[in-house]
Motif scaffolding. Structure first.
Motif, PDB file in Angstrom:
ATOM      1  N   THR A 110       0.791  -1.034  -0.210  1.00  0.00           N
ATOM      2  CA  THR A 110       0.078  -0.109   0.155  1.00  0.00           C
ATOM      3  C   THR A 110       0.940   1.404   0.004  1.00  0.00           C
ATOM      4  O   THR A 110       2.038   1.149   0.541  1.00  0.00           O
ATOM      5  CB  THR A 110      -1.050  -0.012   1.220  1.00  0.00           C
ATOM      6  N   ASP A 111       0.256   2.439  -0.713  1.00  0.00           N
ATOM      7  CA  ASP A 111       1.128   3.508  -0.835  1.00  0.00           C
ATOM      8  C   ASP A 111       0.854   4.467   0.581  1.00  0.00           C
ATOM      9  O   ASP A 111       1.363   5.557   0.671  1.00  0.00           O
ATOM     10  CB  ASP A 111       0.690   4.074  -2.035  1.00  0.00           C
TER      11      ASP A 111
ATOM     12  N   SER B 269      -0.109   9.329  -2.623  1.00  0.00           N
ATOM     13  CA  SER B 269       0.275   8.406  -1.368  1.00  0.00           C
ATOM     14  C   SER B 269       0.245   9.436  -0.275  1.00  0.00           C
ATOM     15  O   SER B 269       0.246   8.928   0.864  1.00  0.00           O
ATOM     16  CB  SER B 269       1.442   8.094  -1.503  1.00  0.00           C
TER      17      SER B 269
ATOM     18  N   SER C 272       1.194   7.114  -7.920  1.00  0.00           N
ATOM     19  CA  SER C 272       2.323   6.891  -7.056  1.00  0.00           C
ATOM     20  C   SER C 272       3.333   5.886  -7.737  1.00  0.00           C
ATOM     21  O   SER C 272       2.651   5.210  -8.978  1.00  0.00           O
ATOM     22  CB  SER C 272       2.352   6.433  -5.702  1.00  0.00           C
ATOM     23  N   GLU C 273       4.418   5.336  -7.548  1.00  0.00           N
ATOM     24  CA  GLU C 273       5.104   4.566  -7.982  1.00  0.00           C
ATOM     25  C   GLU C 273       4.688   3.250  -8.390  1.00  0.00           C
ATOM     26  O   GLU C 273       4.832   2.428  -9.435  1.00  0.00           O
ATOM     27  CB  GLU C 273       6.326   4.247  -7.152  1.00  0.00           C
ATOM     28  N   SER C 274       3.946   2.699  -7.499  1.00  0.00           N
ATOM     29  CA  SER C 274       3.216   1.008  -7.869  1.00  0.00           C
ATOM     30  C   SER C 274       1.950   1.356  -8.653  1.00  0.00           C
ATOM     31  O   SER C 274       1.626   0.057  -9.042  1.00  0.00           O
ATOM     32  CB  SER C 274       2.913   0.564  -6.503  1.00  0.00           C
TER      33      SER C 274
END
Length: 176
Positions: A19-20, A144, A170-172
């Motif tokens: 999770t972010d 995030s 975000s990154e994910s």
């Protein structure tokens, strides 16, 4: 029954790591700890289960949530081209942001930069990026950061100029 608890523990461990949002990660860890205390009960270790329930599920969750609440610095970048001065609208926005930071008990770190938007996104650690383009304010935040939603609600109530909000992925790749 043991297999079900093991599967649930794996699921919540993965959710906590992936999770972010920090608040969600803390809650997932709390549920993970609670499930592990039930698993200890299945293995006839009630003393360990009680310790896990009290320390892992309760105390550590409270401590982590309080520590998260103490997250103090809110870094805002104002992008501008060289030689371009801040408009009165930007100054009014800075004043509203200071009031928001005071209400949320955050330390506001306002940075004026001549970098373009992509450079700030790529190289700098930011919570919010404000850009003025063609008489329009754009506010870019990270999905995030849990302060972004609160700030957006606050500005919609307190700031009367129209603002375009952009919640970055975000990154994910998980957008909230």
């Amino acid at each position: 029954m043991q297999t079900l608890f093991f599967i649930l523990m794996i699921i919540f461990a993965i959710l906590a790591v992936q999770t972010d949002t920090l608040r969600r990660a803390i809650i997932y860890l709390c549920v993970f700890s609670l499930i592990s205390s039930f698993t200890y009960l299945l293995y006839n270790a009630p003393d360990v289960a009680i310790a896990e329930a009290i320390i892992g599920s309760t105390l550590s969750t409270i401590l982590l949530l309080v520590a998260l609440k103490k997250y103090k610095i809110f870094r805002i970048y104002f992008t501008k081209t060289k030689g371009h001065q801040l408009s009165p609208r930007n100054n009014a926005l800075v004043n509203k942001l200071k009031k928001f930071a005071l209400n949320e008990e955050l330390e506001l770190d306002v940075i004026h930069t001549s970098q373009n938007l992509e450079e700030v996104f790529k190289f700098d650690d930011y919570d919010l990026v404000v850009e003025e383009k063609e008489n329009q304010l754009y506010i870019h935040g990270d999905s995030s950061n849990y302060h972004f939603d609160n700030l957006q609600k606050y500005l919609e109530e307190e700031f009367y100029d129209p603002i375009v909000y952009s919640c970055l992925i975000s990154e994910s790749g998980d957008e909230s």
